[in-house]
Every structure is written in structure tokens, then in C-alpha cells.
Design a protein around this motif. Structure first.
Motif, short mmCIF file in Angstrom:
data_model
loop_
_atom_site.label_atom_id
_atom_site.label_comp_id
_atom_site.label_asym_id
_atom_site.label_seq_id
_atom_site.Cartn_x
_atom_site.Cartn_y
_atom_site.Cartn_z
N UNK A 35 0.79 -1.27 0.06
CA UNK A 35 0.02 -0.09 -0.11
C UNK A 35 0.79 1.30 -0.07
N UNK A 36 1.99 1.18 0.79
CA UNK A 36 3.00 2.40 0.97
C UNK A 36 3.43 2.60 -0.43
N UNK A 37 3.81 1.46 -1.35
CA UNK A 37 4.41 1.43 -2.58
C UNK A 37 3.27 2.27 -3.58
N UNK A 38 1.90 1.78 -3.28
CA UNK A 38 1.01 2.55 -4.26
C UNK A 38 1.09 4.05 -3.94
N UNK A 39 1.23 4.37 -2.97
CA UNK A 39 1.46 5.90 -2.58
C UNK A 39 2.60 6.71 -3.26
N UNK A 40 3.75 5.98 -3.19
CA UNK A 40 5.07 6.20 -3.78
C UNK A 40 4.99 6.44 -4.89
N UNK A 41 4.29 5.52 -5.91
CA UNK A 41 3.98 5.55 -7.39
C UNK A 41 3.51 6.82 -7.89
N UNK A 43 4.02 9.74 -6.66
CA UNK A 43 5.16 10.99 -6.28
C UNK A 43 6.37 10.98 -7.24
N UNK A 44 6.85 12.18 -7.06
CA UNK A 44 8.12 12.40 -7.62
C UNK A 44 9.31 11.80 -6.76
N UNK A 45 10.46 11.83 -7.53
CA UNK A 45 11.35 11.09 -6.97
C UNK A 45 11.88 11.89 -5.51
N UNK A 46 12.16 12.94 -5.59
CA UNK A 46 12.47 13.83 -4.08
C UNK A 46 11.43 13.62 -3.08
N UNK A 47 10.20 13.44 -3.42
CA UNK A 47 9.09 13.28 -2.53
C UNK A 47 9.19 11.67 -2.03
N UNK A 48 9.40 11.02 -2.92
CA UNK A 48 9.64 9.58 -2.46
C UNK A 48 10.91 9.32 -1.35
N UNK A 49 11.86 10.07 -1.59
CA UNK A 49 13.06 9.99 -0.65
C UNK A 49 12.60 10.69 0.57
N UNK A 50 11.97 11.65 0.62
CA UNK A 50 11.44 12.35 1.86
C UNK A 50 10.56 11.70 2.93
N UNK A 51 9.69 10.73 1.97
CA UNK A 51 8.54 9.99 2.67
C UNK A 51 9.17 8.82 3.15
N UNK A 52 10.38 8.46 2.61
CA UNK A 52 11.15 7.05 3.06
C UNK A 52 11.54 7.23 4.66
N UNK A 53 11.62 8.71 5.10
CA UNK A 53 12.23 8.80 6.35
C UNK A 53 11.22 8.88 7.43
N UNK A 54 9.87 8.54 6.81
CA UNK A 54 8.86 8.59 7.86
C UNK A 54 8.68 7.51 8.76
N UNK A 55 8.72 6.07 8.09
CA UNK A 55 8.69 5.03 8.93
C UNK A 55 9.05 3.78 7.97
N UNK A 56 9.32 2.81 8.64
CA UNK A 56 9.63 1.28 8.15
C UNK A 56 8.86 0.95 6.80
N UNK A 57 7.78 1.26 6.87
CA UNK A 57 6.77 0.77 5.73
C UNK A 57 7.18 1.67 4.38
N UNK A 58 7.24 2.79 4.77
CA UNK A 58 7.53 3.71 3.50
C UNK A 58 9.16 3.58 3.11
N UNK A 59 9.77 3.50 4.04
CA UNK A 59 11.38 3.14 3.92
C UNK A 59 11.47 1.77 3.08
N UNK A 60 10.87 0.46 3.42
CA UNK A 60 10.96 -0.35 2.65
C UNK A 60 10.34 -0.35 1.13
N UNK A 61 9.32 0.15 1.21
CA UNK A 61 8.67 0.46 -0.23
C UNK A 61 9.33 1.41 -1.16
N UNK A 62 10.04 2.47 -0.49
CA UNK A 62 10.89 3.12 -1.33
C UNK A 62 12.17 2.38 -2.06
N UNK A 63 12.24 1.21 -1.68
CA UNK A 63 13.44 0.56 -2.23
C UNK A 63 13.03 -0.52 -3.38
N UNK A 64 11.64 -0.57 -3.40
CA UNK A 64 11.09 -1.45 -4.55
C UNK A 64 11.46 -1.31 -6.01
#
Length: 306
Positions: A35-41, A43-64
Motif C-alpha cells: 500500500x505504501x508503494x502504491x502511494x509512492x508511485x 510521487x516524484x523522486x524527491x518526494x519518495x526520498x523524503x517520505x522514506x524517512x517517515x517510517x519502516x513501511x515507506x522506507x521498505x517500499x521506497x526501495x522497491x
């Protein structure tokens, strides 16, 4: 179900039950990675990197891989072949045979300048949308009289990404021509010449610009031409101005409509009226940007009616 909803919003049940439900309420940290990855899809790349610092779910999805592959241009394998020093050869097939790099790693590498053609040209992905940009140095351009020091000289400077610009002292026939064969991603692109009127230098740590040798550019406009191997053509003109500042002069637009299509560009700027001399001009480079991508001060030329 109604009781559960009422308890969740504090609308019913005793205080102990409400506290227990609230303590067990799900937060962003409990969001499934898919679900976090669907959100990241979205967003733009800088926004993905910022959101990856939010929690482990977004951090994991940001590497997909599938998240970053959606941000890469469709011809990223071709672009990566330049990173490996193969200059577009075999359309990146060797890249697939090697240990596969993560798509995030590929995006990060292509977002940094990738030099080619002996370092006289480079391209990169602009970090927000992942679109291809390109710069061609003055040394990669064919400049009339460039080898005659009576007319031209190369000036080292930190104001150029290539650390050198061509300075015109005086000449009758001014012409700068460039060519490039490249496979751009599908889209519309604009080509610019980066020009500076006046000779600049540092004095006591401050930038100083001398315009005493700037002359001839107010007599007639400079003509810009752009043509492509698939039949596109643009002809325009513009008077040069704004001494002391770098300006991007628009030479024309071109459209890439087919993926994996290698297109040959030929472009030029010229003022060849030999009734007067012209001089005091610096040529830094030619830039190719996605249309609408704003960088430095840009001047759009007017289409010629001839």
C-alpha cells in the motif's frame, strides 16, 4: 460492527474499552509495504526520498524496483550503457547479463552527469520527473575561426559546467554549429545556446564584467536553426542583449515520437553579415531540455518568415 466503530470514535462503551481500542488503532507505521508503494508511485523522486524517512513501511517500499522503474525513462538501459563506457552500444543487453543493479541505484546514477564523447558532452536525469537533459560544451561545437587566436580564445572558468568557454574578440563571420546522434525518450525537447555578452573575470574576489569589446550584435539579429533526421526543421532569430549575464537563447524545439529511435540533430547560430564586425561574446555550451523545463534566464527567438 456498529459498536466497534462507535468505540473507535469514542461514541459508546466504557472508558476502559475505548482506551484499549485506541491503543490498538493502526497508524502509518502499520501500513503494508504494498500500500505504501502504491502511494509512492504517485510521487516524484524527491518526494519518495523524503517520505522514506517517515517510517519502516515507506522506507521498505521506497526501495522497491517497480516504484523506481516507473520513474525511469523507457530507454534507461540505453542510457546506462554510457555509464559503462559503451556509448549506447548493444542497447544495454550487456547490462542485463551483469549483476543486476537495483532500479533505485540506476535512477540515482543517471541523476548525476554522465559524460560521453571524451567528456565534451554529458546528459543527466532531472531529479524531479526523471526526464533527460543534455549539455554540449563549446569544444564539441564547430565554431568558425576557433583556431585563430586573433578571433577566439578559450577561457577557463568555474561559471561553466565544462570549466571552459569560448570568447570571441572580433570577427566578421560568426557561426556556431553542433550535431548530436542520440536516442531520447519520447517527448518534446527544446534546444538552447548559453551565451554571455562581455568578458568576465574575478578581481579581489568579486566578479567583474568588461563590456568594452561588445559590439555588432545590435546591427542585425542572430539566426538560429534546428533540423532533425526525421524531417523536423526550425528557423528563428533573436537580437542578443543583457551584457554581464548568462542567457539561454532558444534555438528551436523537436519531438521524439518513437521509443528507442536514434535521432540526429543539427543546430546552429549565425550572424554572417560581413558589412560589420562583431565581438565581445562568450559561448559556453548548447543545452537540450524537456520543453517547459525552466532553468536560467531564457529568451525565446522569433520564427523567421523567410
Amino acid at each position: 460492527m456498529g459498536a466497534g466503530v462507535s468505540s473507535l470514535f469514542g461514541l459508546g462503551g466504557d472508558e476502559g474499552e475505548t482506551s484499549a481500542v485506541a491503543g490498538a488503532a493502526a497508524g502509518l507505521g502499520d501500513l503494508p509495504e504494498l500500500c505504501a508503494a502504491e502511494v509512492l508511485l504517485r510521487l516524484d523522486a524527491p518526494e519518495i526520498c523524503r517520505l522514506a524517512r517517515l517510517n519502516h513501511a515507506f522506507r521498505g517500499a521506497a526501495g522497491a524496483d517497480f516504484v523506481w522503474e516507473a520513474k525511469l525513462p523507457e530507454n534507461y538501459r540505453y542510457l546506462m550503457s554510457f555509464v559503462e563506457g559503451r556509448g549506447g552500444g548493444d542497447d544495454g543487453r550487456r547490462l542485463r547479463r551483469r549483476r543486476p543493479a537495483g532500479k533505485k541505484e540506476i535512477y540515482a546514477r543517471l541523476a548525476r552527469p554522465v559524460p560521453f564523447d571524451g567528456g565534451s558532452k554529458e546528459f543527466w536525469l532531472e531529479k524531479s520527473k526523471g526526464r533527460v537533459c543534455m549539455a554540449l560544451s563549446s569544444k564539441s561545437l564547430v565554431i568558425t575561426g576557433i583556431d585563430d587566436r586573433r578571433y577566439w580564445q578559450h577561457i577557463p572558468t568555474a561559471e561553466s559546467r565544462f570549466h571552459s568557454v569560448a570568447y570571441l574578440q572580433q570577427i566578421w563571420w560568426f557561426e556556431v554549429v553542433g550535431e548530436i546522434d542520440f536516442s531520447f525518450p519520447v517527448g518534446t525537447y527544446s534546444l538552447y545556446f548559453r551565451i554571455h555578452l562581455g568578458k568576465f573575470y574575478k578581481r579581489f574576489g568579486r566578479r567583474v564584467c568588461s563590456t568594452e569589446h561588445v559590439h555588432g550584435w545590435d546591427k542585425k539579429p542572430v539566426r538560429f536553426q534546428l533540423s532533425t533526421s526525421d524531417g523536423q526543421h526550425s528557423l528563428s532569430q533573436c537580437s542578443l542583449g543583457e551584457p554581464g549575464s548568462w542567457v539561454l537563447y532558444h534555438a528551436g524545439d523537436f519531438v521524439v515520437s518513437k521509443p528507442d529511435q536514434t535521432i540526429k540533430l543539427k543546430f546552429s547560430m549565425a550572424q554572417i553579415d560581413c558589412t560589420h564586425t562583431k565581438g565581445g561574446l562568450c559561448v559556453d555550451s548548447a543545452f537540450i531540455y524537456p520543453k517547459g523545463f525552466q532553468q536560467e534566464r531564457m529568451v525565446r527567438s522569433q520564427k523567421c518568415r523567410c
